[in-house]
Design a protein around this motif. Structure first.
Motif, PDB file in Angstrom:
ATOM      1  N   ALA A 284       0.716  -1.076  -0.006  1.00 45.50           N
ATOM      2  CA  ALA A 284      -0.049  -0.112  -0.127  1.00 45.50           C
ATOM      3  C   ALA A 284       0.791   1.160   0.008  1.00 45.50           C
ATOM      4  CB  ALA A 284      -1.006   0.140   1.242  1.00 45.50           C
ATOM      5  N   THR A 285       2.049   1.062   0.166  1.00 44.25           N
ATOM      6  CA  THR A 285       2.963   2.388   0.287  1.00 44.25           C
ATOM      7  C   THR A 285       3.351   2.528  -1.264  1.00 44.25           C
ATOM      8  OG1 THR A 285       4.859   0.923   0.202  1.00 44.25           O
ATOM      9  CG2 THR A 285       4.386   1.821   2.385  1.00 44.25           C
ATOM     10  N   ASN A 286       2.718   2.073  -2.141  1.00 42.18           N
ATOM     11  CA  ASN A 286       2.674   2.683  -3.647  1.00 42.18           C
ATOM     12  C   ASN A 286       2.071   3.938  -3.792  1.00 42.18           C
ATOM     13  OD1 ASN A 286       0.026   2.485  -5.127  1.00 42.18           O
ATOM     14  ND2 ASN A 286       0.394   0.293  -3.848  1.00 42.18           N
ATOM     15  N   ALA A 287       1.250   4.142  -2.665  1.00 45.33           N
ATOM     16  CA  ALA A 287       0.420   5.677  -2.885  1.00 45.33           C
ATOM     17  C   ALA A 287       1.179   6.590  -2.574  1.00 45.33           C
ATOM     18  CB  ALA A 287      -0.798   5.457  -1.873  1.00 45.33           C
ATOM     19  N   PRO A 288       1.914   6.761  -1.537  1.00 46.28           N
ATOM     20  CA  PRO A 288       2.573   7.768  -1.030  1.00 46.28           C
ATOM     21  C   PRO A 288       3.739   7.904  -2.223  1.00 46.28           C
ATOM     22  CG  PRO A 288       2.985   6.200   0.595  1.00 46.28           C
ATOM     23  CD  PRO A 288       1.783   5.847  -0.217  1.00 46.28           C
ATOM     24  N   MET A 289       4.411   6.620  -2.544  1.00 49.41           N
ATOM     25  CA  MET A 289       5.568   6.736  -3.296  1.00 49.41           C
ATOM     26  C   MET A 289       5.204   7.404  -4.767  1.00 49.41           C
ATOM     27  SD  MET A 289       7.046   2.721  -3.072  1.00 49.41           S
ATOM     28  CE  MET A 289       7.868   2.418  -1.801  1.00 49.41           C
ATOM     29  N   SER A 290       3.947   7.388  -5.156  1.00 46.98           N
ATOM     30  CA  SER A 290       3.173   7.974  -6.368  1.00 46.98           C
ATOM     31  C   SER A 290       3.633   9.460  -6.343  1.00 46.98           C
ATOM     32  CB  SER A 290       1.938   7.577  -6.819  1.00 46.98           C
ATOM     33  OG  SER A 290       1.821   6.303  -7.148  1.00 46.98           O
ATOM     34  N   VAL A 291       3.061   9.988  -5.094  1.00 42.08           N
ATOM     35  CA  VAL A 291       3.151  11.605  -4.714  1.00 42.08           C
ATOM     36  C   VAL A 291       4.679  12.244  -4.842  1.00 42.08           C
ATOM     37  CG1 VAL A 291       2.772  13.001  -3.078  1.00 42.08           C
ATOM     38  CG2 VAL A 291       1.088  11.253  -3.620  1.00 42.08           C
ATOM     39  N   VAL A 292       5.528  11.013  -4.255  1.00 40.60           N
ATOM     40  CA  VAL A 292       6.984  11.463  -4.320  1.00 40.60           C
ATOM     41  C   VAL A 292       7.476  11.444  -5.480  1.00 40.60           C
ATOM     42  CG1 VAL A 292       9.214  11.104  -3.452  1.00 40.60           C
ATOM     43  CG2 VAL A 292       7.200  11.101  -1.901  1.00 40.60           C
ATOM     44  N   LEU A 293       7.310  10.726  -6.472  1.00 33.40           N
ATOM     45  CA  LEU A 293       7.634  10.390  -7.757  1.00 33.40           C
ATOM     46  C   LEU A 293       7.290  11.699  -8.552  1.00 33.40           C
ATOM     47  CD1 LEU A 293       7.490   6.578  -8.482  1.00 33.40           C
ATOM     48  CD2 LEU A 293       9.478   7.910  -8.635  1.00 33.40           C
TER      49      LEU A 293
ATOM     50  N   SER B 178       1.946  19.409  -0.840  1.00 36.72           N
ATOM     51  CA  SER B 178       1.466  20.185   0.056  1.00 36.72           C
ATOM     52  C   SER B 178       1.719  19.612   1.669  1.00 36.72           C
ATOM     53  CB  SER B 178      -0.309  20.241  -0.393  1.00 36.72           C
ATOM     54  OG  SER B 178      -0.532  18.938  -0.011  1.00 36.72           O
ATOM     55  N   PHE B 179       1.466  20.532   2.311  1.00 40.36           N
ATOM     56  CA  PHE B 179       1.354  19.838   3.948  1.00 40.36           C
ATOM     57  C   PHE B 179       0.584  18.719   4.203  1.00 40.36           C
ATOM     58  CE2 PHE B 179      -0.334  19.807   8.107  1.00 40.36           C
ATOM     59  CZ  PHE B 179       0.934  19.797   8.808  1.00 40.36           C
ATOM     60  N   ALA B 180      -0.711  18.748   3.411  1.00 38.48           N
ATOM     61  CA  ALA B 180      -1.552  17.745   3.654  1.00 38.48           C
ATOM     62  C   ALA B 180      -0.854  16.225   3.133  1.00 38.48           C
ATOM     63  CB  ALA B 180      -2.985  17.873   2.856  1.00 38.48           C
TER      64      ALA B 180
ATOM     65  N   ILE C  61       1.858  11.038   3.994  1.00 39.69           N
ATOM     66  CA  ILE C  61       2.909  10.369   3.638  1.00 39.69           C
ATOM     67  C   ILE C  61       3.557   9.894   5.154  1.00 39.69           C
ATOM     68  CG2 ILE C  61       5.314  10.178   3.156  1.00 39.69           C
ATOM     69  CD1 ILE C  61       4.561  11.828   0.960  1.00 39.69           C
ATOM     70  N   ALA C  62       3.395  10.859   6.112  1.00 43.39           N
ATOM     71  CA  ALA C  62       3.839  10.214   7.460  1.00 43.39           C
ATOM     72  C   ALA C  62       2.951   9.345   8.278  1.00 43.39           C
ATOM     73  CB  ALA C  62       4.094  11.634   8.426  1.00 43.39           C
ATOM     74  N   ILE C  63       1.627   9.776   8.103  1.00 41.38           N
ATOM     75  CA  ILE C  63       0.673   8.693   8.479  1.00 41.38           C
ATOM     76  C   ILE C  63       0.737   7.401   8.029  1.00 41.38           C
ATOM     77  CG2 ILE C  63      -1.929   8.501   8.777  1.00 41.38           C
ATOM     78  CD1 ILE C  63      -2.231  11.569   9.032  1.00 41.38           C
ATOM     79  N   THR C  64       1.012   7.296   6.851  1.00 38.65           N
ATOM     80  CA  THR C  64       1.119   5.976   6.107  1.00 38.65           C
ATOM     81  C   THR C  64       2.288   5.353   6.612  1.00 38.65           C
ATOM     82  OG1 THR C  64       0.009   6.851   4.018  1.00 38.65           O
ATOM     83  CG2 THR C  64       1.060   4.760   3.861  1.00 38.65           C
TER      84      THR C  64
ATOM     85  N   LEU D  34      -5.602  11.107   2.749  1.00 32.64           N
ATOM     86  CA  LEU D  34      -5.004  12.606   3.058  1.00 32.64           C
ATOM     87  C   LEU D  34      -4.151  12.947   1.693  1.00 32.64           C
ATOM     88  CD1 LEU D  34      -5.381  14.800   4.946  1.00 32.64           C
ATOM     89  CD2 LEU D  34      -3.391  13.782   6.094  1.00 32.64           C
ATOM     90  N   ILE D  35      -3.327  12.084   1.203  1.00 31.38           N
ATOM     91  CA  ILE D  35      -2.487  12.325   0.323  1.00 31.38           C
ATOM     92  C   ILE D  35      -3.336  12.932  -1.049  1.00 31.38           C
ATOM     93  CG2 ILE D  35      -0.806  11.255  -1.470  1.00 31.38           C
ATOM     94  CD1 ILE D  35       0.121   9.497   0.819  1.00 31.38           C
ATOM     95  N   PHE D  36      -4.214  11.947  -1.300  1.00 33.01           N
ATOM     96  CA  PHE D  36      -4.858  12.164  -2.597  1.00 33.01           C
ATOM     97  C   PHE D  36      -6.207  13.042  -2.499  1.00 33.01           C
ATOM     98  CE2 PHE D  36      -2.453   8.185  -3.854  1.00 33.01           C
ATOM     99  CZ  PHE D  36      -1.991   8.569  -4.840  1.00 33.01           C
TER     100      PHE D  36
END
Length: 296
Positions: free
Chosen positions: A98-107, A117-119, A124-127, A292-294
């Motif tokens: 499931a960490t592919n979601a924050p990875m997509s944002v970082v990429l 954004s801060f959100a 990412i931190a919560i995940t 929260l990321i998306f």
């Protein structure tokens, strides 16, 4: 709502497929299991694509991107995923994947220059916190089922799980613009699976014992692999590609990342062992952090 329902359906398919895959993946080995799975799915999806003529929806440029996406997202990603499954069990594997979601944002930030954004940073931190909580405190002492055991070094399983998530993220990013052109989802899935099947077949021919098949491919094992492939790759991936055609990427990504939460009641029902409190909280944090990321 049809695109959102498709994304949630994909998450449910992946949760069930992960549980079905555990025993045959250990029996055959991750490489042989995944190759057999890909061949079965290719026959089903490819046959449908030829019968309906949906192959014609894929042009030259689209095919090139789908081949690259299939190599990274399925050949590399799925192979690492089932290596993780053999080491960490279905619950921890789903959490790591499931960490592919924050990875997509970082990429997106690193490659495309998209702002964080801060959100998004909070998500990412919560995940990450949810992943750590699920792995460290996700098992009660009373739980004895083999799905909750860890084989080999913990760091190796975590590394493989993160590689699987990263490959899935990169593969999805490459496939996304192709799906927006109206390419048929089944034909696109078939092409991506074909690339993975060829790569895995070549890998098994190398003179390394760890790449070779371990156990016998019995009718029972083949049946479980076929069911896993039809649910995970056949139905699940096709539902995701369909969802990406018309749904908002953030919502679709969030809903499709709910597999860790959906898996917990399924594990409870299957094993008769109630998941630890840390597993529930960790899964909730992973899903919440992804949302929260998306959603911002």
């Amino acid at each position: 709502m049809q695109y959102e329902a498709a994304a949630l359906g994909a998450a449910l398919c992946w949760a069930i497929a992960g549980m079905i895959s555990s025993a045959p993946a250990k029996h055959l080995g991750a490489i042989a299991f995944n190759r057999t799975r890909m061949v079965i799915v290719l026959v089903i999806l490819g046959g449908y694509a030829f019968a309906t003529g949906s192959w014609l929806s894929i042009g030259g440029p689209e095919a090139e991107l789908l081949i690259i996406s299939g190599f990274i997202g399925i050949f590399v990603g799925d192979t690492a995923l089932f290596l993780t499954l053999n080491r960490m069990g279905p619950r921890r594997t789903a959490i790591l994947f499931a960490t592919n979601a924050p990875m997509s944002v970082v990429l997106g930030w690193m490659v495309l220059g998209e702002a964080l954004s801060f959100a998004a940073l909070a998500g990412i931190a919560i995940t990450i916190a949810g992943v750590v909580l699920s792995i460290v405190f996700g098992k009660r002492r009373a739980q004895l089922h083999h799905w909750e055991s860890i084989t080999g070094p913990l760091w190796a399983g975590i590394t493989l799980g993160l590689i699987a998530a990263l490959a899935q993220s990169v593969g999805s990013i490459i496939a996304r613009p192709v799906m927006e052109t109206g390419v048929d989802p089944v034909a696109a899935s078939a092409l991506r699976v074909a690339v993975a099947a060829l790569g895995l077949t070549a890998l098994m021919r190398l003179p390394y014992e760890q790449f070779h098949q371990r156990g016998e491919l019995t009718k029972r094992v083949t049946g479980r692999i076929a069911l896993s492939g039809m649910l995970g790759m056949g139905l699940g991936m096709t539902l995701l590609l369909f969802a990406l055609e018309g749904g908002e990427v953030g919502i679709i990504s969030t809903l499709s990342a709910t597999s860790p939460a959906l898996m917990l009641p399924l594990l409870w029902a299957t094993t008769g062992e109630r998941p630890a409190f840390g597993a529930w909280i960790g899964a909730a944090l992973v899903v919440g952090g992804t949302a929260l990321i998306f959603m911002n």
